[in-house]
Design a protein around this motif. Structure first.
Motif, PDB file in Angstrom:
ATOM      1  N   SER A  60      34.000  68.721  84.854  1.00 34.82           N
ATOM      2  CA  SER A  60      33.158  67.332  84.762  1.00 34.82           C
ATOM      3  C   SER A  60      32.001  67.373  83.585  1.00 34.82           C
ATOM      4  O   SER A  60      31.638  68.341  83.471  1.00 34.82           O
ATOM      5  N   PHE A  61      31.983  66.306  82.894  1.00 33.15           N
ATOM      6  CA  PHE A  61      31.061  66.190  82.016  1.00 33.15           C
ATOM      7  C   PHE A  61      30.954  64.898  81.257  1.00 33.15           C
ATOM      8  O   PHE A  61      31.586  64.047  81.599  1.00 33.15           O
ATOM      9  N   GLU A  62      29.749  64.461  80.557  1.00 33.98           N
ATOM     10  CA  GLU A  62      29.769  63.383  79.985  1.00 33.98           C
ATOM     11  C   GLU A  62      29.412  63.435  78.655  1.00 33.98           C
ATOM     12  O   GLU A  62      28.850  64.405  77.967  1.00 33.98           O
ATOM     13  N   VAL A  63      29.611  62.537  77.712  1.00 38.85           N
ATOM     14  CA  VAL A  63      29.192  62.693  76.375  1.00 38.85           C
ATOM     15  C   VAL A  63      28.271  61.412  76.069  1.00 38.85           C
ATOM     16  O   VAL A  63      28.916  60.063  76.315  1.00 38.85           O
ATOM     17  N   LEU A  64      27.237  61.471  75.395  1.00 37.36           N
ATOM     18  CA  LEU A  64      26.258  60.382  75.385  1.00 37.36           C
ATOM     19  C   LEU A  64      26.649  59.536  74.118  1.00 37.36           C
ATOM     20  O   LEU A  64      27.305  60.187  73.227  1.00 37.36           O
ATOM     21  N   ASP A  65      25.827  58.400  73.765  1.00 37.40           N
ATOM     22  CA  ASP A  65      26.348  57.677  72.859  1.00 37.40           C
ATOM     23  C   ASP A  65      26.016  58.343  71.446  1.00 37.40           C
ATOM     24  O   ASP A  65      24.779  58.704  71.372  1.00 37.40           O
ATOM     25  N   GLY A  66      26.666  58.285  70.439  1.00 35.60           N
ATOM     26  CA  GLY A  66      26.412  59.126  69.412  1.00 35.60           C
ATOM     27  C   GLY A  66      26.404  60.546  69.130  1.00 35.60           C
ATOM     28  O   GLY A  66      26.208  61.315  68.181  1.00 35.60           O
ATOM     29  N   GLN A  67      26.723  61.076  70.299  1.00 38.82           N
ATOM     30  CA  GLN A  67      26.549  62.776  70.114  1.00 38.82           C
ATOM     31  C   GLN A  67      27.974  63.235  69.842  1.00 38.82           C
ATOM     32  O   GLN A  67      29.062  62.535  69.956  1.00 38.82           O
ATOM     33  N   LEU A  68      28.084  64.490  69.375  1.00 37.11           N
ATOM     34  CA  LEU A  68      29.300  64.940  68.967  1.00 37.11           C
ATOM     35  C   LEU A  68      29.405  66.426  70.057  1.00 37.11           C
ATOM     36  O   LEU A  68      28.366  67.248  70.034  1.00 37.11           O
ATOM     37  N   LEU A  69      30.426  66.348  70.822  1.00 34.51           N
ATOM     38  CA  LEU A  69      30.523  67.457  71.708  1.00 34.51           C
ATOM     39  C   LEU A  69      31.842  68.148  71.198  1.00 34.51           C
ATOM     40  O   LEU A  69      32.880  67.573  71.148  1.00 34.51           O
ATOM     41  N   ALA A  70      31.451  69.556  71.199  1.00 28.77           N
ATOM     42  CA  ALA A  70      32.551  70.370  70.950  1.00 28.77           C
ATOM     43  C   ALA A  70      33.287  71.056  71.901  1.00 28.77           C
ATOM     44  O   ALA A  70      32.380  71.618  72.841  1.00 28.77           O
ATOM     45  N   VAL A  71      34.458  71.151  72.109  1.00 29.10           N
ATOM     46  CA  VAL A  71      35.198  71.761  73.346  1.00 29.10           C
ATOM     47  C   VAL A  71      35.713  73.092  72.948  1.00 29.10           C
ATOM     48  O   VAL A  71      36.738  73.056  71.911  1.00 29.10           O
ATOM     49  N   LEU A  72      35.374  74.200  73.331  1.00 27.75           N
ATOM     50  CA  LEU A  72      35.778  75.523  72.820  1.00 27.75           C
ATOM     51  C   LEU A  72      36.379  75.939  74.091  1.00 27.75           C
ATOM     52  O   LEU A  72      36.349  75.891  74.945  1.00 27.75           O
ATOM     53  N   ASP A  78      32.139  78.686  64.175  1.00 26.44           N
ATOM     54  CA  ASP A  78      31.185  78.104  63.016  1.00 26.44           C
ATOM     55  C   ASP A  78      31.490  76.694  62.968  1.00 26.44           C
ATOM     56  O   ASP A  78      30.379  75.959  62.512  1.00 26.44           O
ATOM     57  N   GLU A  79      32.600  75.933  63.288  1.00 23.67           N
ATOM     58  CA  GLU A  79      32.605  74.561  63.109  1.00 23.67           C
ATOM     59  C   GLU A  79      31.893  74.095  64.208  1.00 23.67           C
ATOM     60  O   GLU A  79      31.141  72.764  64.124  1.00 23.67           O
ATOM     61  N   ALA A  80      31.692  74.675  65.494  1.00 21.19           N
ATOM     62  CA  ALA A  80      31.070  73.822  66.603  1.00 21.19           C
ATOM     63  C   ALA A  80      29.545  74.026  66.263  1.00 21.19           C
ATOM     64  O   ALA A  80      28.794  73.227  66.500  1.00 21.19           O
ATOM     65  N   ASP A  81      29.130  75.247  65.610  1.00 18.41           N
ATOM     66  CA  ASP A  81      27.837  75.463  65.201  1.00 18.41           C
ATOM     67  C   ASP A  81      27.587  74.525  64.128  1.00 18.41           C
ATOM     68  O   ASP A  81      26.229  74.282  64.317  1.00 18.41           O
ATOM     69  N   GLN A  82      28.246  74.178  63.485  1.00 20.03           N
ATOM     70  CA  GLN A  82      27.802  73.478  62.095  1.00 20.03           C
ATOM     71  C   GLN A  82      27.727  71.843  62.542  1.00 20.03           C
ATOM     72  O   GLN A  82      26.781  71.099  62.143  1.00 20.03           O
TER      73      GLN A  82
END
Lengths: 310, 289
Positions: free
Chosen positions: A25-37, A192-196
């Motif tokens: 379960s998760f949500e991604v808010l408007d304009g957010q960038l979510l990284a899935v690792l 590092d991609e997620a970090d950036q």
């Protein structure tokens, strides 16, 4: 109230008896960038393909822009963009012709020239797709993903296999999308991609979420700061005092000291080096790396090597 | 900020907004999209060169090889050979390759109506296959003049040519649609050509596409009249040998071809596979690790 673009609630995906995704379960808010690792087989691509509408969940609810993706119609597909895990383009047409063709599918597309500038391919507009390098083709993939002005963009390992320069060019394109308000879900192997790029990070392991946090918070979970020192060639483990020898890495060439009392550890190291008249060039003192935190989170032992982050 | 980033930033600034407003927008019409798709697929086929090289090149070589022999060549058979090899094997192999490379999956995720994609692909192939057939007929005109075939009544008129184009279109559509349905069961690009050819050659041989087999058992020659090759040859030959007062095309043959076209399309709609076989297999292997 603004709609949450991506909502995943108790998602399960079974292949036979095996759960590729298990109660996520998760949500991604408007304009957010979510990284899935997550490691291979963690359920990243399976989750993304359900969000993209390619496959249906076994159980649970998924909504993208308020719609069940598996039942998404043309109007819904016009509001999302995606970059698949591998390049998927016909090689015969030029970059500009390919983009023009895809632009024609959307109600309010970006101009081809704008997109080419955005992904830094303006000089290759008239090049056949088949003649491009791997990095350039991935940027054509990205260009096709954004040409329809998507409200939500899915990126499945968009920079895997690219050289550092190509990765950074791709990152620049993604950063400008997020700064313009596009909601992005990104899967990646690169810490590092997620970090950036990411505002938020989800770590999947064995089909389950083992962390849902910000990159900064995930880094803090990596434990204390680290002191790294590569021993001069003429120094061996036998030359080290017992207090330092226990921090020797597996190859026996570097000291890797993880300690909450950085000052005390440094004093001990400097004092020993001073007695042996050793040069401390190359001594590193840094915060816990996101990679360490990630490995801790998925239950892998920390590497003792100095981590490179191109 | 790097030059790259600066350029990209200005592009963003120029693009009034990357994210569209939420108010209702009208999607492009399906007819326009279908035409664009046909144009695109024709360009792909022509630019690769292989479709025309095989579909027109092989029959023309056969025509040239038969020049000077006592018997005149079976132009209809050669034209149908070029057409069917394009609409069946060339098309089928390309379709499997596109699916396994993820090209079909990528298109599926766009707002293009799904029927538009594969109908556009089938129609584009039919057009190129007809072009291949037309090149064969044109080559026959060059080599043998407008009187070719086995008698003085075999003259190609404009009306007959139009009738031939029409029936070739139906025939090419039938072959390509049937190939579309079949390719769903072909798991790899490597398996595509042998599978398609293994089916193709028996059909064209029993149908007398390349040569007439007079010792064929009756049941086999009857079966051939229900397959999509012999009716196509018969229809083209009929149009070439047209006599005044008679229909330009034999009704039964056209009905057989239309049935194959409709059946192939139905099979394609039901069986069409967008996802690569390999991704499903790879995912299952990853999970089991």
């Amino acid at each position: 109230m603004a709609m949450t673009p991506v909502v995943v609630d108790h998602l399960v995906k079974q292949y036979g008896d095996l759960a590729a995704v298990d109660d996520v379960s998760f949500e991604v808010l408007d304009g957010q960038l979510l990284a899935v690792l997550g490691p291979n087989g963690a359920g990243k691509t399976t989750t993304l393909e359900i969000l993209e509408g390619f496959s249906a969940p076994t159980a649970g609810t998924v909504r993208v822009l308020g719609t069940d993706p598996h039942r998404g119609d043309r109007a819904w597909r016009a509001r999302i963009g995606l970059v698949l895990q591998s390049t998927s383009l016909d090689a015969e047409l030029t970059v500009a012709d390919t983009l023009g063709l895809f632009a024609g599918l959307y109600p309010v597309p970006l101009r081809v020239g704008e997109v080419l500038e955005l992904v830094d391919l303006i000089d290759d507009a008239q090049t056949r797709v088949g003649a491009l390098s791997g990095g350039q083709r991935r940027r054509v993939d990205l260009a096709i993903g954004i040409v329809g002005r998507p409200e939500v963009l899915f990126l499945d390992e968009p920079t895997t296999g690219l050289d550092p320069e190509a990765r950074r060019r791709t990152w620049a394109g993604v950063e400008h999308l997020t700064s313009a308000g596009t909601t992005v879900v990104l899967t990646t192997h690169y810490i590092d991609e997620a970090d950036q790029l990411a505002d938020r990070v989800i770590v999947l392991a064995g089909g389950r979420i083992v962390a849902d946090t910000t990159p900064g918070e995930l880094r803090r979970r990596g434990g204390p700061s680290t002191i790294r020192y590569r021993l001069p060639d003429h120094i061996t483990g036998a030359d080290l005092p017992a207090g330092l020898a226990r921090h020797l890495d597996t190859k026996g060439r570097s000291l890797v000291i993880r300690n909450t009392d950085v000052a005390a550890s440094l004093r001990g190291l400097i004092s020993w080096a001073d007695r042996r008249h050793l040069d401390l060039a190359g001594l590193e003192v840094g915060p816990p790396s996101l990679e360490d935190a990630y490995l801790t989170t998925i239950g892998e032992p920390l590497t003792s090597e100095v981590h490179s982050h191109d | 900020m790097t030059d790259t980033a600066t350029t990209a930033a200005s592009a963003v600034a120029d693009a009034t907004n990357l994210v569209p407003s939420t108010k209702a927008v009208r999607l492009p019409g399906a007819g326009k999209l279908l035409l664009a798709q046909i144009r695109y697929q024709v360009r792909l086929l022509i630019s690769s060169g292989r479709a025309i090289a095989v579909g027109a090149g092989l029959p023309v070589i056969l025509l040239v090889a038969s020049k000077g022999k006592d018997t005149r060549p079976d132009v209809a058979g050669y034209a149908v050979f070029g057409l069917t090899i394009t609409a069946w094997s060339t098309y089928g192999v390309r379709l499997v390759a596109a699916r396994e490379d993820g090209v079909l999956k990528r298109w599926r995720a766009t707002p293009l109506p799904r029927w538009c994609y594969f109908l556009g692909r089938i129609l584009a192939t039919a057009l190129v296959a007809v072009l291949a057939g037309a090149v064969t007929v044109a080559a026959a005109l060059v080599f043998y003049g407008s009187h070719f075939g086995d008698g003085p009544d075999t003259q190609l008129t404009v009306t007959a040519a139009l009738a031939i184009v029409a029936v070739l279109l139906v025939g090419a559509f039938a072959w390509a649609a049937t190939a579309t349905a079949l390719t769903s069961a072909i798991p790899t690009v490597e398996a595509a050509f042998p599978t398609l050819i293994f089916i193709y050659f028996p059909v064209i041989i029993v149908s007398g596409v390349l040569f007439t087999n007079l010792s064929e058992p009756h049941w086999l020659s009857t079966l051939a009249t229900y397959l999509p090759a012999q009716p196509l040859i018969d229809a083209v030959t009929h149009a070439v040998r047209h006599t005044s007062g008679a229909p330009f095309l034999p009704v039964r043959d056209v009905i057989v071809l239309a049935c194959w076209a409709a059946g192939g399309l139905l099979g394609a709609i039901v069986l069409f596979r967008w996802e690569p076989h390999r991704s499903t297999q790879r995912r299952a292997a990853r999970i089991q690790q």
